[in-house]
Motif scaffolding. Structure first.
Motif, PDB file in Angstrom:
ATOM      1  N   GLY A   1      90.074  36.686  55.521  1.00  0.00           N
ATOM      2  CA  GLY A   1      91.526  36.785  55.365  1.00  0.00           C
ATOM      3  C   GLY A   1      92.084  38.146  55.738  1.00  0.00           C
ATOM      4  N   ARG A   2      91.215  39.142  55.936  1.00  0.00           N
ATOM      5  CA  ARG A   2      91.664  40.488  56.289  1.00  0.00           C
ATOM      6  C   ARG A   2      91.166  40.947  57.658  1.00  0.00           C
ATOM      7  NH1 ARG A   2      89.832  40.664  51.222  1.00  0.00           N
ATOM      8  NH2 ARG A   2      87.996  41.863  51.766  1.00  0.00           N
ATOM      9  N   ALA A   3      90.064  40.376  58.117  1.00  0.00           N
ATOM     10  CA  ALA A   3      89.546  40.750  59.444  1.00  0.00           C
ATOM     11  C   ALA A   3      90.606  40.407  60.482  1.00  0.00           C
ATOM     12  CB  ALA A   3      88.255  40.014  59.739  1.00  0.00           C
ATOM     13  N   SER A   4      90.671  41.206  61.548  1.00  0.00           N
ATOM     14  CA  SER A   4      91.751  41.069  62.519  1.00  0.00           C
ATOM     15  C   SER A   4      91.247  41.363  63.925  1.00  0.00           C
ATOM     16  CB  SER A   4      92.866  42.066  62.155  1.00  0.00           C
ATOM     17  OG  SER A   4      93.916  42.030  63.090  1.00  0.00           O
ATOM     18  N   GLY A   5      91.867  40.719  64.905  1.00  0.00           N
ATOM     19  CA  GLY A   5      91.595  41.084  66.288  1.00  0.00           C
ATOM     20  C   GLY A   5      91.214  39.929  67.186  1.00  0.00           C
ATOM     21  N   THR A   6      91.049  40.304  68.437  1.00  0.00           N
ATOM     22  CA  THR A   6      90.709  39.390  69.521  1.00  0.00           C
ATOM     23  C   THR A   6      89.340  39.787  70.063  1.00  0.00           C
ATOM     24  OG1 THR A   6      93.035  39.169  70.106  1.00  0.00           O
ATOM     25  CG2 THR A   6      91.447  38.630  71.814  1.00  0.00           C
TER      26      THR A   6
ATOM     27  N   GLU B   1      87.786  34.066  71.117  1.00  0.00           N
ATOM     28  CA  GLU B   1      88.274  34.042  69.738  1.00  0.00           C
ATOM     29  C   GLU B   1      89.624  34.753  69.768  1.00  0.00           C
ATOM     30  OE1 GLU B   1      86.994  32.469  67.255  1.00  0.00           O
ATOM     31  OE2 GLU B   1      84.801  32.432  67.433  1.00  0.00           O
ATOM     32  N   VAL B   2      90.694  33.978  69.833  1.00  0.00           N
ATOM     33  CA  VAL B   2      92.037  34.487  70.112  1.00  0.00           C
ATOM     34  C   VAL B   2      92.504  35.466  69.036  1.00  0.00           C
ATOM     35  CG1 VAL B   2      94.447  33.818  70.440  1.00  0.00           C
ATOM     36  CG2 VAL B   2      92.609  32.438  71.437  1.00  0.00           C
ATOM     37  N   CYS B   3      92.359  35.074  67.779  1.00  0.00           N
ATOM     38  CA  CYS B   3      92.728  35.930  66.653  1.00  0.00           C
ATOM     39  C   CYS B   3      92.109  35.319  65.403  1.00  0.00           C
ATOM     40  CB  CYS B   3      94.246  36.052  66.509  1.00  0.00           C
ATOM     41  SG  CYS B   3      95.080  34.533  65.982  1.00  0.00           S
ATOM     42  N   PHE B   4      92.355  35.937  64.259  1.00  0.00           N
ATOM     43  CA  PHE B   4      91.834  35.401  63.005  1.00  0.00           C
ATOM     44  C   PHE B   4      92.870  34.476  62.383  1.00  0.00           C
ATOM     45  CE2 PHE B   4      88.733  38.584  63.707  1.00  0.00           C
ATOM     46  CZ  PHE B   4      87.615  38.188  63.000  1.00  0.00           C
ATOM     47  N   LEU B   5      92.558  33.199  62.396  1.00  0.00           N
ATOM     48  CA  LEU B   5      93.461  32.175  61.867  1.00  0.00           C
ATOM     49  C   LEU B   5      93.673  32.336  60.356  1.00  0.00           C
ATOM     50  CD1 LEU B   5      94.127  28.841  63.002  1.00  0.00           C
ATOM     51  CD2 LEU B   5      92.848  28.679  60.891  1.00  0.00           C
ATOM     52  N   ASP B   6      92.690  32.896  59.662  1.00  0.00           N
ATOM     53  CA  ASP B   6      92.822  33.069  58.210  1.00  0.00           C
ATOM     54  C   ASP B   6      93.520  34.377  57.835  1.00  0.00           C
ATOM     55  OD1 ASP B   6      90.685  34.760  58.884  1.00  0.00           O
ATOM     56  OD2 ASP B   6      89.510  34.238  57.102  1.00  0.00           O
ATOM     57  N   ASN B   7      93.933  35.157  58.828  1.00  0.00           N
ATOM     58  CA  ASN B   7      94.700  36.380  58.596  1.00  0.00           C
ATOM     59  C   ASN B   7      96.158  36.065  58.959  1.00  0.00           C
ATOM     60  OD1 ASN B   7      96.134  38.822  59.268  1.00  0.00           O
ATOM     61  ND2 ASN B   7      94.186  39.911  59.251  1.00  0.00           N
ATOM     62  N   ASP B   8      97.022  36.049  57.961  1.00  0.00           N
ATOM     63  CA  ASP B   8      98.412  35.644  58.192  1.00  0.00           C
ATOM     64  C   ASP B   8      99.101  36.532  59.225  1.00  0.00           C
ATOM     65  OD1 ASP B   8      97.777  33.837  56.224  1.00  0.00           O
ATOM     66  OD2 ASP B   8      99.311  34.515  54.806  1.00  0.00           O
ATOM     67  N   PHE B   9      98.815  37.841  59.214  1.00  0.00           N
ATOM     68  CA  PHE B   9      99.427  38.735  60.210  1.00  0.00           C
ATOM     69  C   PHE B   9      98.969  38.368  61.623  1.00  0.00           C
ATOM     70  CE2 PHE B   9      99.260  42.391  63.010  1.00  0.00           C
ATOM     71  CZ  PHE B   9     100.590  42.815  62.977  1.00  0.00           C
ATOM     72  N   ASP B  10      97.667  38.193  61.809  1.00  0.00           N
ATOM     73  CA  ASP B  10      97.137  37.800  63.124  1.00  0.00           C
ATOM     74  C   ASP B  10      97.820  36.515  63.599  1.00  0.00           C
ATOM     75  OD1 ASP B  10      95.229  39.891  63.195  1.00  0.00           O
ATOM     76  OD2 ASP B  10      93.654  38.536  63.909  1.00  0.00           O
ATOM     77  N   TRP B  11      97.864  35.525  62.695  1.00  0.00           N
ATOM     78  CA  TRP B  11      98.435  34.241  63.090  1.00  0.00           C
ATOM     79  C   TRP B  11      99.903  34.382  63.482  1.00  0.00           C
ATOM     80  CZ3 TRP B  11      97.130  29.886  65.047  1.00  0.00           C
ATOM     81  CH2 TRP B  11      98.119  28.919  65.202  1.00  0.00           C
TER      82      TRP B  11
END
Length: 179
Positions: A81-86, A138-148
């Protein structure tokens, strides 16, 4: 050029990553994005074979039998839920490295999320069982609301960025072979 576009997971059998807060499933997001990529590629005269299936043997067989030149699998990451990036996972071959670089560079520029880079994963089923250069994005982290939310605000640009990376690939390979 002919590209096999694989939307990750299966809309009937395997949701992939899930974000319960935003009611998101990776299989649906990957399907929608892959369709957008397909439209951009076809507008540029590139043939596309599209597949989304839980049977990875079938996916790889379709790509190999269709004699595709490239294989691109589209996914969304999840961790805590906190990991981020492409990031883009590659087999390690020169073609995979060049294709991954082209896609990662374009996608990173559009989403402006942390660049997790290219990662060699030659053991991944779809990367080791396809006979053409293959990558898993891996486009972004779907479980990270900011990424999404960042991705959601730039969906069309993300589709165009992946397609642009694919379109750039032959030119990058020619340049690498000439050097």
């Amino acid at each position: 050029m002919k590209v096999y576009l694989n939307a990750g997971h299966d809309r009937q059998l395997d949701p992939g990553a899930v974000n319960r807060r935003l009611n998101l499933c990776e299989c649906d997001a990957a399907y929608e994005l892959a369709l957008g990529v397909q439209q951009y590629l076809e507008r540029n005269g590139i043939a596309v074979v599209f597949g989304q299936d839980d049977d990875l043997y079938r996916i790889c067989d379709q790509a190999n039998q269709a004699e595709c030149d490239l294989f691109v699998s589209i996914h969304f990451n999840a961790y805590n839920g906190r990991a981020s990036g492409t990031e883009t996972l590659i087999s390690g071959s020169t073609g995979s490295l060049m294709l991954g670089h082209c896609i990662q560079t374009n996608l990173k520029a559009v989403l402006n999320l942390p660049n997790r880079g290219l990662k060699e994963r030659p053991g991944l089923f779809v990367l080791r069982n396809t006979i053409m250069p293959a990558v898993l994005v891996e486009v972004c982290f779907l479980d990270n609301d900011f990424d999404w939310r960042r991705y959601d605000a730039h969906r069309d640009e993300a589709a165009r960025a992946i397609a642009t990376g694919i379109i750039q690939y032959p030119h990058q390979m020619q340049g690498a072979q000439a050097a």
